[in-house]
Design a protein around this motif. Structure first.
Motif, mmCIF file in Angstrom:
data_model
loop_
_atom_site.group_PDB
_atom_site.id
_atom_site.type_symbol
_atom_site.label_atom_id
_atom_site.label_comp_id
_atom_site.label_asym_id
_atom_site.label_seq_id
_atom_site.Cartn_x
_atom_site.Cartn_y
_atom_site.Cartn_z
ATOM 1 N N ASP A 159 0.830 -1.204 0.000
ATOM 2 C CA ASP A 159 0.000 0.000 0.000
ATOM 3 C C ASP A 159 0.861 1.250 0.000
ATOM 4 O O ASP A 159 0.561 2.227 -0.689
ATOM 5 C CB ASP A 159 -0.930 0.012 1.214
ATOM 6 C CG ASP A 159 -1.964 -1.109 1.171
ATOM 7 O OD1 ASP A 159 -2.255 -1.592 0.050
ATOM 8 O OD2 ASP A 159 -2.462 -1.492 2.243
ATOM 9 N N GLN A 160 1.941 1.234 0.760
ATOM 10 C CA GLN A 160 2.838 2.382 0.787
ATOM 11 C C GLN A 160 3.491 2.584 -0.569
ATOM 12 O O GLN A 160 3.683 3.708 -1.020
ATOM 13 C CB GLN A 160 3.903 2.198 1.877
ATOM 14 C CG GLN A 160 3.349 2.290 3.283
ATOM 15 C CD GLN A 160 4.417 2.031 4.326
ATOM 16 O OE1 GLN A 160 5.552 1.711 3.995
ATOM 17 N NE2 GLN A 160 4.037 2.166 5.592
ATOM 18 N N LYS A 163 1.017 4.302 -2.815
ATOM 19 C CA LYS A 163 0.891 5.716 -2.484
ATOM 20 C C LYS A 163 2.040 6.513 -3.075
ATOM 21 O O LYS A 163 1.844 7.616 -3.600
ATOM 22 C CB LYS A 163 0.849 5.917 -0.966
ATOM 23 C CG LYS A 163 -0.431 5.463 -0.320
ATOM 24 C CD LYS A 163 -0.388 5.684 1.177
ATOM 25 C CE LYS A 163 -1.606 5.104 1.858
ATOM 26 N NZ LYS A 163 -1.549 5.269 3.314
ATOM 27 N N LYS A 166 1.495 6.957 -6.814
ATOM 28 C CA LYS A 166 0.451 7.932 -7.089
ATOM 29 C C LYS A 166 0.960 9.352 -6.847
ATOM 30 O O LYS A 166 0.639 10.270 -7.608
ATOM 31 C CB LYS A 166 -0.781 7.673 -6.220
ATOM 32 C CG LYS A 166 -1.555 6.440 -6.644
ATOM 33 C CD LYS A 166 -2.748 6.208 -5.736
ATOM 34 C CE LYS A 166 -3.471 4.941 -6.127
ATOM 35 N NZ LYS A 166 -4.607 4.665 -5.237
ATOM 36 N N GLU A 167 1.764 9.557 -5.786
ATOM 37 C CA GLU A 167 2.321 10.870 -5.511
ATOM 38 C C GLU A 167 3.266 11.315 -6.630
ATOM 39 O O GLU A 167 3.274 12.476 -7.040
ATOM 40 C CB GLU A 167 3.047 10.874 -4.166
ATOM 41 C CG GLU A 167 2.125 10.828 -2.968
ATOM 42 C CD GLU A 167 2.902 10.760 -1.665
ATOM 43 O OE1 GLU A 167 4.108 11.035 -1.646
ATOM 44 O OE2 GLU A 167 2.264 10.439 -0.655
#
Length: 173
Positions: A159-160, A163, A166-167
């Motif tokens: 999940d990290q 993220k 996506k960033e």
């Protein structure tokens, strides 16, 4: 404001023990004088309004405050080693110490006694005790427990990573 240089002065065990003895003696006098004076005034001036329910209220409040006193008194006893020398002494006058709550209980009872001489409705002040206990429990235990952040799940490494991807995509656009 300047900070004092060097080590802050601390109190020795002898001074702490002396102050504890003075504190215990003071609160004993407060309890004894308030109980005796309440009973004397109630019996001499207000005997006709001293019914069984008020006798029970007085007995319960008196028992509650004496228990608080004896708990505080037991906290004031120092820890001794086998030779009889003092190893540790709990400081009853330290800010934030548990004994402050017992002092509050002991000092609140004469207020209830004296105001109940004016009107028996002042016995309702005893409802402050459970409210104060709930406030302390909320402030020290329940509130931090309910509003503590959720622990991070160590298995959420994927999940990290998502993220971070996506960033990066947002930054590129």
């Amino acid at each position: 404001m300047q900070k004092p240089k060097g080590k802050q002065a601390t109190r020795g065990l002898k001074q702490i023990l002396d102050e504890n003895a003075q504190t215990v003696n003071f609160y004993f006098n407060v309890l004894a004088i308030s109980n005796v004076s309440y009973l004397l005034l109630r019996f001499t001036l207000f005997w006709n309004s001293f019914t069984l329910k008020f006798i029970i209220l007085f007995a319960m409040l008196s028992l509650f405050t004496w228990i608080a006193f004896y708990i505080m008194k037991s906290m004031a006893k120092p820890t001794l080693d086998e030779n009889g020398s003092v190893l540790d002494a709990a400081d009853l006058n330290m800010p934030g110490h548990v004994s402050e709550y017992f002092k509050d209980i002991i000092l609140f009872s004469p207020i209830v006694y004296s105001t109940s001489l004016i009107s028996n409705y002042f016995w309702l002040l005893l409802l402050v005790y459970p409210g104060y206990a709930f406030y302390l429990a909320w402030k020290n235990f329940l509130g931090p427990w309910f509003f503590a952040p959720a622990p991070e799940d160590p298995s959420s490494g994927a999940d990290q990573q998502d993220k971070k991807v996506k960033e990066k995509r947002k930054m590129i656009r």
